[in-house]
Write a protein that holds these residues in place. Structure first.
Motif, PDB file in Angstrom:
ATOM      1  N   ASP A 260      34.672  35.098   8.507  1.00  0.00           N
ATOM      2  CA  ASP A 260      33.615  34.633   8.202  1.00  0.00           C
ATOM      3  C   ASP A 260      32.822  35.865   7.575  1.00  0.00           C
ATOM      4  O   ASP A 260      32.254  35.697   6.651  1.00  0.00           O
ATOM      5  N   ASP A 261      32.458  36.626   8.690  1.00  0.00           N
ATOM      6  CA  ASP A 261      31.759  38.006   8.267  1.00  0.00           C
ATOM      7  C   ASP A 261      32.425  38.751   7.175  1.00  0.00           C
ATOM      8  O   ASP A 261      31.758  39.393   6.126  1.00  0.00           O
ATOM      9  N   ALA A 262      33.875  38.851   7.285  1.00  0.00           N
ATOM     10  CA  ALA A 262      34.506  39.523   5.902  1.00  0.00           C
ATOM     11  C   ALA A 262      34.375  38.896   4.759  1.00  0.00           C
ATOM     12  O   ALA A 262      34.310  39.677   3.666  1.00  0.00           O
ATOM     13  N   VAL A 263      34.581  37.804   4.571  1.00  0.00           N
ATOM     14  CA  VAL A 263      34.711  37.004   3.341  1.00  0.00           C
ATOM     15  C   VAL A 263      32.984  37.128   2.759  1.00  0.00           C
ATOM     16  O   VAL A 263      33.135  37.051   1.370  1.00  0.00           O
ATOM     17  N   ARG A 264      32.195  36.928   3.517  1.00  0.00           N
ATOM     18  CA  ARG A 264      30.831  37.158   2.904  1.00  0.00           C
ATOM     19  C   ARG A 264      30.888  38.218   1.970  1.00  0.00           C
ATOM     20  O   ARG A 264      29.891  38.589   0.987  1.00  0.00           O
ATOM     21  N   HIS A 265      31.679  39.533   1.936  1.00  0.00           N
ATOM     22  CA  HIS A 265      31.603  40.615   1.278  1.00  0.00           C
ATOM     23  C   HIS A 265      32.760  40.700   0.309  1.00  0.00           C
ATOM     24  O   HIS A 265      32.825  41.666  -0.321  1.00  0.00           O
ATOM     25  N   PHE A 266      33.363  39.499   0.054  1.00  0.00           N
ATOM     26  CA  PHE A 266      34.291  39.601  -0.870  1.00  0.00           C
ATOM     27  C   PHE A 266      33.681  39.407  -2.308  1.00  0.00           C
ATOM     28  O   PHE A 266      32.574  38.776  -2.518  1.00  0.00           O
ATOM     29  N   PRO A 267      34.373  39.747  -3.715  1.00  0.00           N
ATOM     30  CA  PRO A 267      33.552  39.868  -4.608  1.00  0.00           C
ATOM     31  C   PRO A 267      32.952  38.583  -5.080  1.00  0.00           C
ATOM     32  O   PRO A 267      31.899  38.629  -5.428  1.00  0.00           O
ATOM     33  N   ALA A 268      33.803  37.366  -5.057  1.00  0.00           N
ATOM     34  CA  ALA A 268      33.091  36.005  -5.394  1.00  0.00           C
ATOM     35  C   ALA A 268      31.681  35.626  -4.707  1.00  0.00           C
ATOM     36  O   ALA A 268      30.696  35.177  -4.959  1.00  0.00           O
ATOM     37  N   LYS A 269      31.933  35.939  -3.163  1.00  0.00           N
ATOM     38  CA  LYS A 269      30.986  35.401  -2.412  1.00  0.00           C
ATOM     39  C   LYS A 269      29.931  36.586  -2.441  1.00  0.00           C
ATOM     40  O   LYS A 269      28.482  36.144  -2.252  1.00  0.00           O
ATOM     41  N   ALA A 270      30.027  37.634  -2.823  1.00  0.00           N
ATOM     42  CA  ALA A 270      28.903  38.665  -2.956  1.00  0.00           C
ATOM     43  C   ALA A 270      28.194  38.503  -4.067  1.00  0.00           C
ATOM     44  O   ALA A 270      26.920  38.427  -4.162  1.00  0.00           O
ATOM     45  N   LEU A 271      28.849  38.105  -5.288  1.00  0.00           N
ATOM     46  CA  LEU A 271      28.104  37.619  -6.371  1.00  0.00           C
ATOM     47  C   LEU A 271      27.376  36.346  -6.075  1.00  0.00           C
ATOM     48  O   LEU A 271      26.027  36.303  -6.503  1.00  0.00           O
TER      49      LEU A 271
END
Length: 262
Positions: free
Chosen positions: A209-220
């Motif tokens: 969950d912590d890593a996914v927050r910083h994926f491009p789509a989630k960061a956007l």
């Protein structure tokens, strides 16, 4: 008598490559169609949401800016496709050979494509975001989603969304340069950049969950929040993550561009 042409007049400079890529971007029909579709989707969906929104309908906990700009779920694919076409599209048509013959060092072409795409996308999306927000708020005035540009975080979120979409477009540009195939690059954009984070969130691991927050789509998505929201990255962390994704994609593209044949 023929007048000799100076070496400086024939030199390949970054400014000239930028001018060439600017001209190339605006003379391609897909650019006009993509940007027009981005504006129509953003404004149209924003107005539709504003006109049909009712307080207490289940969306009252949604961030105001995110609610108004929900059209980005579609526009990020449109802008990503435009980025892919700017690189992989040249390989598909064979125009890349002429481009690299004119610019033997190659890398200025990649930097110029990225700069032009990012600049154009940011300006268009920024203006569209502010217009969409103001128009949507004419319908939201008497609801729990009423807000103004002067409210804390509103203007910042509108601008951050534009910056995030511009960076996402450059990531797609880098993917197009890496795989040199429009269908393959679009598949990677949809599958890896847009869908994979949603799949990973179903895994019962906090570290995922912590890593996914910083994926491009989630960061956007995080950048499009006017107020801090639990479960998302902070605006600063989200912008940094998108910048790093962009830098990594371009760096790998540059490495392969120097090593591979055109």
């Amino acid at each position: 008598m023929t007048t000799p042409v100076s070496t400086a007049a024939l030199a390949v400079t970054l400014a000239r490559v930028l001018r060439s890529e600017w001209h190339k971007l605006w003379t391609v029909r897909s650019t006009w169609l993509s940007l027009a579709l981005t504006v129509l989707l953003t404004v149209g969906i924003g107005l539709a949401i504003g006109a049909t929104y009712e307080s207490g309908g289940g969306d009252d906990d949604l961030d105001t800016v995110l609610l108004v700009l929900l059209g980005m779920q579609f526009t990020q694919l449109v802008i990503g496709t435009l980025g892919i076409l700017s690189t992989a599209g040249e390989h598909a048509t064979g125009q890349i050979r002429s481009t690299m013959t004119a610019v033997p060092r190659r890398l200025p072409v990649l930097w110029s494509k990225a700069a032009v795409l990012a600049g154009v996308t940011f300006v268009i999306v920024l203006a569209t975001n502010f217009i969409t927000f103001l128009l949507a708020q004419t319908f939201l005035t008497d609801t729990d989603q009423a807000a103004s540009l002067g409210d804390p975080g509103i203007a910042r979120a509108l601008a951050a969304n534009a910056a995030g979409l511009a960076l996402l477009g450059v990531i797609a540009l880098g993917i197009g340069s890496l795989v040199r195939s429009v269908p393959t690059a679009i598949g990677i954009l949809i599958g890896v950049v847009l869908i994979l984070p949603e799949v990973l969130t179903t895994l019962p691991y906090d570290i995922v969950d912590d890593a996914v927050r910083h994926f491009p789509a989630k960061a956007l998505e995080a950048l499009t929040h006017a107020e801090p929201t639990p479960g998302t990255a902070s605006p600063a962390a989200a912008l940094l993550a998108l910048t790093l994704w962009t830098a990594a994609t371009l760096a790998l593209s540059a490495l392969l561009l120097k090593r591979r044949d055109v």
